[in-house]
Enzyme design. Structure first.
Site, PDB file in Angstrom:
ATOM      1  N   ARG A   1     -81.753 -12.346  -6.309  1.00  0.00           N
ATOM      2  CA  ARG A   1     -82.874 -11.453  -5.945  1.00  0.00           C
ATOM      3  C   ARG A   1     -82.327 -10.176  -5.310  1.00  0.00           C
ATOM      4  NH1 ARG A   1     -88.458 -11.400  -4.205  1.00  0.00           N
ATOM      5  NH2 ARG A   1     -88.744 -10.810  -2.022  1.00  0.00           N
TER       6      ARG A   1
ATOM      7  N   TYR B   1     -82.224  -2.751   1.162  1.00  0.00           N
ATOM      8  CA  TYR B   1     -81.522  -2.521  -0.098  1.00  0.00           C
ATOM      9  C   TYR B   1     -81.060  -1.078  -0.261  1.00  0.00           C
ATOM     10  CZ  TYR B   1     -83.429  -7.062  -1.134  1.00  0.00           C
ATOM     11  OH  TYR B   1     -83.734  -8.398  -1.066  1.00  0.00           O
TER      12      TYR B   1
ATOM     13  N   ARG C   1     -88.561 -14.903  -5.897  1.00  0.00           N
ATOM     14  CA  ARG C   1     -88.114 -15.934  -4.965  1.00  0.00           C
ATOM     15  C   ARG C   1     -88.005 -17.232  -5.767  1.00  0.00           C
ATOM     16  NH1 ARG C   1     -92.291 -13.117  -2.292  1.00  0.00           N
ATOM     17  NH2 ARG C   1     -91.613 -11.986  -0.410  1.00  0.00           N
TER      18      ARG C   1
ATOM     19  N   HIS D   1     -92.896  -7.594  -0.949  1.00  0.00           N
ATOM     20  CA  HIS D   1     -92.740  -7.397   0.491  1.00  0.00           C
ATOM     21  C   HIS D   1     -94.033  -6.832   1.074  1.00  0.00           C
ATOM     22  CE1 HIS D   1     -88.061  -7.037   0.160  1.00  0.00           C
ATOM     23  NE2 HIS D   1     -88.481  -8.293   0.239  1.00  0.00           N
TER      24      HIS D   1
ATOM     25  N   HIS E   1     -81.412 -16.566  -4.065  1.00  0.00           N
ATOM     26  CA  HIS E   1     -81.829 -15.430  -3.243  1.00  0.00           C
ATOM     27  C   HIS E   1     -80.841 -14.271  -3.369  1.00  0.00           C
ATOM     28  CE1 HIS E   1     -84.796 -14.043  -0.393  1.00  0.00           C
ATOM     29  NE2 HIS E   1     -83.844 -13.527   0.361  1.00  0.00           N
TER      30      HIS E   1
ATOM     31  N   LYS F   1     -95.558 -15.119  -1.102  1.00  0.00           N
ATOM     32  CA  LYS F   1     -95.801 -15.560   0.270  1.00  0.00           C
ATOM     33  C   LYS F   1     -97.242 -15.297   0.664  1.00  0.00           C
ATOM     34  CE  LYS F   1     -91.247 -15.288   2.472  1.00  0.00           C
ATOM     35  NZ  LYS F   1     -90.466 -14.662   3.562  1.00  0.00           N
TER      36      LYS F   1
END
Length: 316
Positions: free
Chosen positions: A262, A294, A165, A285, A259, A187
């Site tokens: 990414r 994806y 990110r 994630h 992004h 995150k």
């Protein structure tokens, strides 16, 4: 206390206790404040164009307690029709309002009834992430300027090989790198380790030896990526770098952003045999369901799959 103080307390609770990122808290704060301004405009018989300027500093908890589910529906309609918000933007507003009213009713126990209890999220259609093909990636590299060539080459290489990110890349420190390992804070302040391939290691070493050490008046000595003035490279600056590379390369990929790089990394890895669990770990994630976006395939891949059928013969 007025509503703004309660909102500020909620945002603090979201970051400190629930582990929301500063960006998420900022977006929640904007969405909730917009909702309250909208209600004040409607209840004061003002024009909708005044929503962004109206003052809500005098709004009390008594006002919030009277909010009903229909008020939220009206607000979401306003966001869709008058502000052009799509399903994703409206879903974020629903999440913000649900979290805010849960805080006021469950945690603070200010009210008995929660108007968002029966509030549903807008239906979001499936959409595939935008990504670059391998040939487009090669073209993109040609747009790196000579001014900060080694730095920008390194940034592009890490994005495309590690799938970070933008905030994660901006926050890389020199001591985050240990041989072929990169420690990343993602995150929710979750730390993960990413293994660096040869391309990344070479790009990092070249940048440090051939450019970074020449930077004068370094103010942030821990940061890997530095601006010309010696400060840690901000996320806004990184966005601008990617935008300039996109333009100078002649690729001019629409809405290309860090992004999207990414997305490119994840898509290319999946197309070349990476499994979902590995991708989930690399991307940071929390759920594999997020990574499943994806698993889209392009028409050429589908064509190859059909042609590889062992029954693909003139006659059986």
């Amino acid at each position: 206390m007025n509503t703004q103080k309660h909102l500020a307390d909620f945002l603090t609770y979201s970051t400190i206790i629930q582990g929301k990122s500063e960006r998420t808290a900022k977006e929640y704060g904007y969405d909730i404040a917009l909702f309250l301004r909208y209600l004040k405009v409607v209840n004061s018989n003002l024009e909708l164009k005044e929503v962004d300027e109206v003052d809500i500093s005098d709004m009390s908890l008594d006002f919030i307690e009277k909010i009903e589910l229909e008020d939220i529906y009206d607000f979401l309609y306003y966001c869709q029709i008058y502000r052009g918000n799509g399903a994703y933007s409206r879903a974020r507003k629903v999440a913000a309002l649900k979290a805010f009213f849960d805080y006021l009713t469950v945690k603070k126990k200010y009210f008995k009834d929660n108007p968002t209890k029966e509030l549903e999220f807008p239906k979001i259609g499936k959409r595939n992430p935008i990504y670059l093909t391998l040939e487009e990636v090669k073209i993109l590299y040609s747009g790196i300027s000579k001014t900060h060539y080694y730095r920008d080459y390194c940034i592009l290489t890490i994005f495309l090989n590690c799938g970070l990110r933008i905030s994660e890349l901006s926050n890389i420190n020199l001591n985050s790198i240990r041989e072929d390992k990169l420690s990343v804070i993602g995150k929710g302040d979750k730390e993960r380790t990413i293994y660096l391939n040869n391309s990344c290691i070479l790009a990092i070493n070249d940048y440090i030896k051939l450019e970074r050490h020449k930077t004068k008046s370094v103010k942030d000595k821990e940061a890997l990526f530095l601006s010309q003035k010696g400060n840690r490279l901000s996320t806004r600056a990184i966005q601008k770098i990617v935008k300039n590379i996109n333009e100078k390369s002649g690729l001019n990929k629409e809405k290309l952003s860090p992004h999207k790089l990414r997305h490119t990394m994840a898509t290319l890895l999946y197309q070349n045999g990476a499994d979902l669990i590995s991708l989930q770990e690399l991307l940071g994630h929390s759920s594999v369901s997020t990574t499943q976006v994806y698993t889209h395939v392009d028409s050429e891949m589908l064509k190859n799959v059909v042609n590889s059928n062992p029954l693909n013969k003139p006659k059986i």
